[in-house]
Design a protein around this motif. Structure first.
Motif, PDB file in Angstrom:
ATOM      1  N   TYR A 152       0.836  -1.201   0.000  1.00 21.50           N
ATOM      2  CA  TYR A 152       0.000   0.000   0.000  1.00 21.50           C
ATOM      3  C   TYR A 152       0.868   1.247   0.000  1.00 21.50           C
ATOM      4  N   THR A 153       1.940   1.213   0.794  1.00 18.01           N
ATOM      5  CA  THR A 153       2.832   2.365   0.879  1.00 18.01           C
ATOM      6  C   THR A 153       3.598   2.577  -0.423  1.00 18.01           C
ATOM      7  N   ALA A 154       4.010   1.462  -1.054  1.00 16.96           N
ATOM      8  CA  ALA A 154       4.840   1.567  -2.255  1.00 16.96           C
ATOM      9  C   ALA A 154       4.031   1.942  -3.497  1.00 16.96           C
ATOM     10  N   THR A 155       2.847   1.345  -3.648  1.00 19.11           N
ATOM     11  CA  THR A 155       2.104   1.513  -4.901  1.00 19.11           C
ATOM     12  C   THR A 155       0.676   2.001  -4.711  1.00 19.11           C
ATOM     13  N   GLY A 156       0.164   2.031  -3.477  1.00 21.18           N
ATOM     14  CA  GLY A 156      -1.203   2.460  -3.222  1.00 21.18           C
ATOM     15  C   GLY A 156      -2.221   1.346  -3.362  1.00 21.18           C
ATOM     16  N   ALA A 157      -1.922   0.322  -4.169  1.00 22.76           N
ATOM     17  CA  ALA A 157      -2.831  -0.805  -4.376  1.00 22.76           C
ATOM     18  C   ALA A 157      -2.089  -1.861  -5.192  1.00 22.76           C
ATOM     19  N   PRO A 158      -2.499  -3.135  -5.061  1.00 18.01           N
ATOM     20  CA  PRO A 158      -1.808  -4.177  -5.832  1.00 18.01           C
ATOM     21  C   PRO A 158      -2.105  -4.142  -7.321  1.00 18.01           C
ATOM     22  N   ALA A 159      -3.165  -3.451  -7.736  1.00 23.80           N
ATOM     23  CA  ALA A 159      -3.503  -3.361  -9.159  1.00 23.80           C
ATOM     24  C   ALA A 159      -4.282  -2.076  -9.394  1.00 23.80           C
ATOM     25  N   ARG A 160      -4.247  -1.607 -10.643  1.00 21.97           N
ATOM     26  CA  ARG A 160      -4.914  -0.342 -10.977  1.00 21.97           C
ATOM     27  C   ARG A 160      -6.409  -0.412 -10.699  1.00 21.97           C
ATOM     28  N   GLU A 161      -7.017  -1.567 -10.995  1.00 22.62           N
ATOM     29  CA  GLU A 161      -8.452  -1.712 -10.761  1.00 22.62           C
ATOM     30  C   GLU A 161      -8.764  -1.626  -9.268  1.00 22.62           C
ATOM     31  N   CYS A 162      -7.894  -2.193  -8.430  1.00 28.33           N
ATOM     32  CA  CYS A 162      -8.087  -2.103  -6.984  1.00 28.33           C
ATOM     33  C   CYS A 162      -8.048  -0.645  -6.532  1.00 28.33           C
ATOM     34  N   ALA A 163      -7.091   0.108  -7.063  1.00 34.61           N
ATOM     35  CA  ALA A 163      -6.973   1.521  -6.703  1.00 34.61           C
ATOM     36  C   ALA A 163      -8.205   2.299  -7.145  1.00 34.61           C
ATOM     37  N   ARG A 164      -8.735   1.969  -8.312  1.00 32.34           N
ATOM     38  CA  ARG A 164      -9.923   2.671  -8.807  1.00 32.34           C
ATOM     39  C   ARG A 164     -11.111   2.441  -7.878  1.00 32.34           C
ATOM     40  N   HIS A 165     -11.310   1.199  -7.457  1.00 34.08           N
ATOM     41  CA  HIS A 165     -12.411   0.891  -6.544  1.00 34.08           C
ATOM     42  C   HIS A 165     -12.217   1.581  -5.195  1.00 34.08           C
ATOM     43  N   ARG A 166     -10.984   1.587  -4.697  1.00 39.31           N
ATOM     44  CA  ARG A 166     -10.722   2.256  -3.424  1.00 39.31           C
ATOM     45  C   ARG A 166     -11.002   3.749  -3.518  1.00 39.31           C
ATOM     46  N   ASP A 167     -10.529   4.394  -4.577  1.00 38.02           N
ATOM     47  CA  ASP A 167     -10.718   5.833  -4.729  1.00 38.02           C
ATOM     48  C   ASP A 167     -12.196   6.191  -4.851  1.00 38.02           C
ATOM     49  N   ALA A 168     -12.948   5.359  -5.567  1.00 34.95           N
ATOM     50  CA  ALA A 168     -14.387   5.611  -5.705  1.00 34.95           C
ATOM     51  C   ALA A 168     -15.087   5.487  -4.362  1.00 34.95           C
ATOM     52  N   PHE A 169     -14.659   4.530  -3.567  1.00 34.03           N
ATOM     53  CA  PHE A 169     -15.265   4.348  -2.248  1.00 34.03           C
ATOM     54  C   PHE A 169     -14.932   5.521  -1.335  1.00 34.03           C
ATOM     55  N   ILE A 170     -13.679   5.958  -1.344  1.00 36.63           N
ATOM     56  CA  ILE A 170     -13.291   7.111  -0.533  1.00 36.63           C
ATOM     57  C   ILE A 170     -14.068   8.350  -0.966  1.00 36.63           C
ATOM     58  N   ASP A 171     -14.302   8.484  -2.259  1.00 33.59           N
ATOM     59  CA  ASP A 171     -15.073   9.623  -2.748  1.00 33.59           C
ATOM     60  C   ASP A 171     -16.504   9.576  -2.210  1.00 33.59           C
ATOM     61  N   GLU A 172     -17.089   8.387  -2.146  1.00 29.79           N
ATOM     62  CA  GLU A 172     -18.432   8.250  -1.578  1.00 29.79           C
ATOM     63  C   GLU A 172     -18.452   8.709  -0.118  1.00 29.79           C
ATOM     64  N   LEU A 173     -17.445   8.309   0.646  1.00 33.49           N
ATOM     65  CA  LEU A 173     -17.377   8.713   2.049  1.00 33.49           C
ATOM     66  C   LEU A 173     -17.228  10.228   2.170  1.00 33.49           C
ATOM     67  N   ARG A 174     -16.398  10.800   1.293  1.00 37.03           N
ATOM     68  CA  ARG A 174     -16.183  12.251   1.325  1.00 37.03           C
ATOM     69  C   ARG A 174     -17.483  13.004   1.019  1.00 37.03           C
ATOM     70  N   ILE A 175     -18.190  12.562   0.005  1.00 40.04           N
ATOM     71  CA  ILE A 175     -19.432  13.233  -0.385  1.00 40.04           C
ATOM     72  C   ILE A 175     -20.460  13.158   0.744  1.00 40.04           C
TER      73      ILE A 175
END
Length: 213
Positions: free
Chosen positions: A121-144
């Motif tokens: 997580y520290t080195a790349t943010g996620a093990p795959a680009r798709e994982c990062a996309r899902h995480r970012d979308a979820f964080i955006d939901e929490l922010r909204i």
């Protein structure tokens, strides 16, 4: 000739048994790797994984030609499991602020018990680009949710929250076993800064290197 006649003939029992053995071996390798990576981190010797899974090195390499292949498979599984649990916890939490803070607490607590996950997580943010996309979308939901409830400081972006998550992951890694609870203090300090009680404007984000002016 009917479609049934053209169907693939059933496999002989011996071949089915070999396939079942291969699937069991693969599952055993992934399960053992998950435990060993969590305990010892990404640098662990794969011989320890083979020993714990009860397979030989040849079998391990047939399923995963490199340690990076095995690590990616295990980390994607761990990441997906964590994100699924985070979604469920947030959906069950009515208060938007509690949902956001609970996400950070769950994330860091999970990483505190998994060395390889926090390293990845520290080195790349996620093990795959798709994982990062899902995480970012979820964080955006929490922010909204927090913005709509008037609970989040003005100007806080989804990118800010993603970067904060990664930065706090580094705190988990730096604290190590000698200061296992230190990240909780830093989390509380960080969350306090996100509160809408803080009305001072945030500094402007610097543009990415190479961005058009």
């Amino acid at each position: 000739m009917t479609s049934a006649d053209q169907s693939t003939p059933p496999q002989p029992p011996a071949r089915r048994a070999r396939r079942a053995d291969a699937e069991r071996n693969r599952a055993a390798i992934i399960e053992a790797a998950g435990v060993v990576f969590a305990e010892q981190g990404c640098a662990v010797d794969v011989r320890e994984i083979a020993r714990r899974s009860g397979v030989g090195m040849g079998t391990l390499y047939r399923h995963f030609p490199t340690k990076d292949d095995l690590l990616a498979t295990v980390m994607e599984r761990e990441f997906t499991s964590w994100l699924t649990a985070a979604h469920e916890a947030a959906a069950a939490t009515e208060d938007p602020w509690e949902a956001l803070t609970g996400f950070f607490e769950q994330t860091l607590d999970n990483q505190a018990h998994n060395r390889a996950l926090v390293e990845t997580y520290t080195a790349t943010g996620a093990p795959a680009r798709e994982c990062a996309r899902h995480r970012d979308a979820f964080i955006d939901e929490l922010r909204i949710r927090c913005v709509d409830a008037g609970l989040l400081r003005d100007g806080v972006t989804t990118a800010d929250l993603v970067l904060l998550s990664t930065s706090l992951s580094q705190a988990v890694q730096a604290a190590d076993d000698s200061r296992p609870g230190q990240w909780r203090r830093l989390l509380r300090i960080s969350l306090d800064g996100l509160s809408s009680r803080n009305t001072e404007p945030l500094p402007e984000s610097a543009p990415h290197a190479g961005a058009a002016t």
